[in-house]
Design an enzyme around this catalytic site. Structure first.
Site, PDB file in Angstrom:
ATOM      1  N   ARG A   6      99.739  68.026   9.183  1.00 56.90           N
ATOM      2  CA  ARG A   6      98.737  69.192   9.035  1.00 56.90           C
ATOM      3  C   ARG A   6      98.158  69.441   7.759  1.00 56.90           C
ATOM      4  NH1 ARG A   6      99.408  72.984  13.258  1.00 56.90           N
ATOM      5  NH2 ARG A   6      97.430  73.945  12.487  1.00 56.90           N
ATOM      6  N   GLN A  41      95.732  78.153  22.648  1.00 55.29           N
ATOM      7  CA  GLN A  41      96.698  78.740  21.949  1.00 55.29           C
ATOM      8  C   GLN A  41      96.569  80.256  22.507  1.00 55.29           C
ATOM      9  OE1 GLN A  41      94.726  76.427  20.442  1.00 55.29           O
ATOM     10  NE2 GLN A  41      95.659  75.478  18.852  1.00 55.29           N
ATOM     11  N   ASP A  49      95.104  79.401   7.963  1.00 52.94           N
ATOM     12  CA  ASP A  49      95.736  78.155   7.670  1.00 52.94           C
ATOM     13  C   ASP A  49      95.667  77.872   6.036  1.00 52.94           C
ATOM     14  OD1 ASP A  49      97.021  76.499  10.333  1.00 52.94           O
ATOM     15  OD2 ASP A  49      95.018  77.715  10.774  1.00 52.94           O
ATOM     16  N   ASN A  76      90.694  78.572   9.234  1.00 54.79           N
ATOM     17  CA  ASN A  76      91.521  79.049  10.511  1.00 54.79           C
ATOM     18  C   ASN A  76      90.964  77.919  11.627  1.00 54.79           C
ATOM     19  OD1 ASN A  76      93.587  80.785  11.497  1.00 54.79           O
ATOM     20  ND2 ASN A  76      91.994  81.704  12.759  1.00 54.79           N
ATOM     21  N   LYS A  77      91.618  78.263  12.981  1.00 54.36           N
ATOM     22  CA  LYS A  77      91.288  77.382  14.133  1.00 54.36           C
ATOM     23  C   LYS A  77      89.758  77.260  14.204  1.00 54.36           C
ATOM     24  CE  LYS A  77      91.599  75.997  18.366  1.00 54.36           C
ATOM     25  NZ  LYS A  77      92.194  74.664  18.720  1.00 54.36           N
TER      26      LYS A  77
END
Length: 286
Positions: free
Chosen positions: A26, A135, A176, A186-187
């Protein structure tokens, strides 16, 4: 695991390999880097102190439990810090999963939701499905449903229409990695939601613990963005969704510029307004 399998003479090589493998999984999420580096330093200290591999492993296990509890405590503090910003009965949009399943057991963005619910504000949540791994649909919706908090799943491209209809009051997402100036990764799709919120005059909030900030990166331009395999978009359960020969681009994250973020909720206080000076002031409190 690497430590348990290796004698001390092979320890450094084995640990370094395991650490790099974890970090490579990640590259955008800085919390993982923080935890891996923290545990690596802990084991090096144990080796320097003359502890046995078994003793070092026991110390790592104890520290891992401490990190877990600290994360839960931090998330609860984030929720409490956010309470003044969440009106009673708020209709909250969130993007991706930033709940108990993504953290130590309470959540960042969902920690804000949970704290508001526990305070009797009776909020309700719109959860973007967050393609391609869904998600929001599979994780966020499940968590909130388990807690009895009203939740409605949205196709990712529905948020703008609901904002126009005045069916959403605010947006809260996790993060993140956050640069020193407040730019937030972020996503993928979070940036689009932030732009929509700004256009419709809605506050866009980020909830994240202090270890999500990377003060070594001055702006979002320096945040590495993970690019994932095209087949994760083109295939579903092994079945191809697009014609053979068609390619796909899957950037797993995007960066929301600080000017689009109304405030960042942390366990050390609220970054409001969002900017480098306030980021540093809040992070040095506690």
């Amino acid at each position: 695991h690497a430590l348990r399998k290796s004698p001390w003479q092979e320890f450094h090589e084995s640990l370094a390999s395991a650490a790099e493998r974890l970090k490579a999984s990640r590259p955008t999420a800085v919390n993982l880097f923080w935890a891996v580096d923290h545990m690596t330093s802990l084991v090096k200290e144990a080796a320097a102190a003359g502890l046995s591999p078994e003793q070092a492993a026991a110390r790592m296990a104890e520290e891992a439990l401490t990190i877990h509890q600290n994360d839960i405590d931090a998330c609860r503090s984030i929720g409490i810090a956010a309470l003044p910003y969440i009106p009673e009965g708020a209709r909250i949009l969130t993007h991706c999963n930033a709940g108990a399943l993504a953290t130590g057991g309470y959540g960042t963005a969902l920690g804000v939701v949970r704290a508001a619910w526990e305070a009797g504000k009776y909020v309700q949540v719109y959860a973007d499905e967050t393609r391609p791994y869904l998600q929001g649909a599979r994780l966020t919706a499940w968590e909130l449903h388990q807690d009895g908090i009203p939740v409605t799943v949205l196709c990712d491209n529905t948020a703008g229409a609901l904002m126009k209809e005045k069916s959403i009051d605010l947006v809260v997402t996790g993060a993140d990695r956050i640069a020193a100036n407040g730019d937030t990764a972020n996503k993928i799709g979070t940036y689009s939601v932030a732009v929509l919120a700004a256009h419709h005059g809605l506050p866009f909030y980020v909830a994240a613990p202090a270890n999500t900030f990377d003060l070594n990166i001055t702006s979002g331009d320096g945040i590495p963005i993970e690019n994932r395999a095209a087949d994760e978009v083109l295939l579903m359960h092994g079945r191809r969704l697009a014609p053979q020969g068609v390619t796909a681009l899957y950037q797993a994250f995007d960066v929301t510029p600080a000017p689009l973020i109304k405030a960042i909720f942390t366990e050390r206080g609220v970054v409001d307004p969002v900017g480098p000076d306030v980021v540093r002031r809040v992070l040095t409190q506690g």
